[in-house]
Design a protein around this motif. Structure first.
Motif, PDB file in Angstrom:
ATOM      1  N   ALA A 265      43.045   4.927 -20.858  1.00 20.38           N
ATOM      2  CA  ALA A 265      41.921   5.494 -20.107  1.00 20.38           C
ATOM      3  C   ALA A 265      41.637   4.716 -18.837  1.00 20.38           C
ATOM      4  O   ALA A 265      40.716   5.075 -18.093  1.00 20.38           O
ATOM      5  N   ASP A 266      42.405   3.660 -18.554  1.00 22.36           N
ATOM      6  CA  ASP A 266      42.158   2.862 -17.352  1.00 22.36           C
ATOM      7  C   ASP A 266      42.721   3.592 -16.147  1.00 22.36           C
ATOM      8  O   ASP A 266      43.925   3.586 -15.897  1.00 22.36           O
ATOM      9  N   LEU A 267      41.853   4.238 -15.405  1.00 26.69           N
ATOM     10  CA  LEU A 267      42.257   4.978 -14.215  1.00 26.69           C
ATOM     11  C   LEU A 267      41.614   4.371 -12.973  1.00 26.69           C
ATOM     12  O   LEU A 267      41.435   5.039 -11.958  1.00 26.69           O
ATOM     13  N   GLY A 268      41.268   3.075 -13.059  1.00 26.85           N
ATOM     14  CA  GLY A 268      40.638   2.397 -11.932  1.00 26.85           C
ATOM     15  C   GLY A 268      41.597   2.214 -10.782  1.00 26.85           C
ATOM     16  O   GLY A 268      42.812   2.337 -10.913  1.00 26.85           O
ATOM     17  N   GLY A 269      41.046   1.880  -9.604  1.00 27.28           N
ATOM     18  CA  GLY A 269      41.886   1.711  -8.430  1.00 27.28           C
ATOM     19  C   GLY A 269      42.028   3.010  -7.672  1.00 27.28           C
ATOM     20  O   GLY A 269      41.314   3.982  -7.904  1.00 27.28           O
TER      21      GLY A 269
END
Length: 393
Positions: A265-269
């Motif tokens: 779920a890490d869609l940072g950046g």
């Protein structure tokens, strides 16, 4: 009333000790990239706004300072990220048929800080591979990132792997609009289960369940097996999971000291990532030190849509995690017009030594540089010897 010499918020001067550390890191990073065969490019700080924000660069609009060019009257932008510029260089200036490995290091400017203590003027280092669609290029940039951090003495490295294709695969056939997709992107990145649930309320139950499951899919090797059970059998989802497992296996073998895990779920950046993406954290750190991944669409707007993968980091932020190196020793010398003295100083500097000449009238001031030796006249010859109370370097 504010003082005229106060700087804007989240902008600061870098004083000598910290500047030395940042410059040493910059050189180490560029040397590490050169060791992998990357070539240095230096894009301009300013570009016409329509070029700077073309295509996937539009995601950077809110971060970009704008101004009017006094020569042409056109609107210019100060770069907030260098990747779109390097994609332009690859597409229009180099135009190579094969692989291009490019790296860069220079300032970027943000209209808003990314965090409470973040600077609005990062010193961005990055490395990018153009022209190879295989996982070999993804692995190369990830290994370079880890090697560079280890070279800097960053402790407790942890790599989190994810893939932008997973969300696209989960939403395949859901017919969601761009605004909903963007909101889901943000909610998943912040692991906001309530927001994800609300945004997915009108979707089919399997899609809604998969989106909520993504929030729990973080951790070690068990994540891939769990994801295969709970996520759709959609081809791009399964391909993404297979690629992540392959990369993790190779990274564990090459970097056994780093923790390799997953956060699906890490869609940072930046939102231009199109495939595998990764974040690297330092021991005790909350925010990622490095972010990178695959962005195969980044060159499309420049008329040359070819594979691309890379990473970037802020050298100033890296300096807060890097090993503190001792200041290299220097030689203290008297100032004088004696030809032999001046020749001895020049010879030492030519050998790579730092020689600090004590200017007249300042002989009794404290040292501003770490001098561990001094140049003295002994029997008519200028000789370097250890300063009293210091060991010979």
């Amino acid at each position: 009333m504010s003082s005229a010499w106060l700087l804007p918020e989240h902008v600061c001067d870098v004083l000598p000790a910290e500047a030395r550390r940042i410059e040493e890191l910059r050189r180490d990073l560029l040397d590490a990239a050169r060791g992998y065969g990357f070539e240095l490019v230096m894009p301009p700080l300013l570009e016409h706004l329509e070029s700077l924000l073309s295509g996937t660069g539009r995601e950077l609009d809110l971060k970009t300072f704008k101004l009017v060019d006094q020569l042409s009257g056109r609107t210019l932008g100060v770069r907030a990220d260098t990747t779109p510029q390097v994609a332009r260089i690859d597409a229009h200036l180099l135009n190579r048929r094969g692989v291009a490995r490019l790296c860069y290091c220079g300032p970027v400017l943000h209209t808003r800080p990314s965090g409470l203590r973040a600077t609005r003027e990062p010193l961005q280092f990055g490395a990018e591979v153009y022209g190879h669609a295989g996982l070999e290029a993804d692995l190369e940039v990830q290994e370079l990132a880890l090697d560079a951090l280890q070279r800097a003495g960053v402790q407790g490295l942890a790599v989190d792997l994810g893939d932008a294709r997973i969300l696209r695969g989960v939403l395949a056939g859901a017919h969601t609009d761009a605004a909903t997709n963007a909101a889901l992107h943000d909610a998943l990145a912040s692991k906001d289960a309530s927001a994800v649930g609300q945004l997915a309320a009108g979707l089919a139950e399997p899609t809604r369940a998969a989106l909520l499951a993504m929030l729990r899919l973080y951790g070690g090797e068990e994540v891939i097996a769990a994801a295969r059970d709970v996520l759709p059998r959609e081809p791009q989802v399964q391909a993404a999971l297979a690629d992540l497992a392959w990369l993790a296996a190779h990274l564990r073998h090459a970097h056994p000291q780093a923790r390799i895990g997953f956060d699906l779920a890490d869609l940072g950046g930046y939102a231009y990532y199109s495939g595998v993406r990764f974040a690297i954290y330092a021991e005790g750190g909350i925010d990622a030190v490095v972010r990178g991944g695959r962005y195969d669409e980044v060159g499309a707007v420049f008329g040359r849509n070819r594979p691309a993968v890379g990473f970037s980091l802020d050298v100033k932020e890296l300096a807060t995690h890097a090993r503190r190196s001792a200041m290299p020793g220097a030689v203290r010398a008297p100032w004088g017009e004696d030809a032999a003295l001046r020749a001895a100083v020049r010879a030492l500097r030519a050998q790579g030594e730092s020689v600090v000449c004590v200017l007249p009238g300042h002989e009794h001031e404290g040292q501003e540089f770490e001098c561990d030796r001094e140049l003295v006249a002994v029997a008519g010859q200028w000789t370097v010897r250890a300063l009293r109370g210091r060991a010979q370097a």
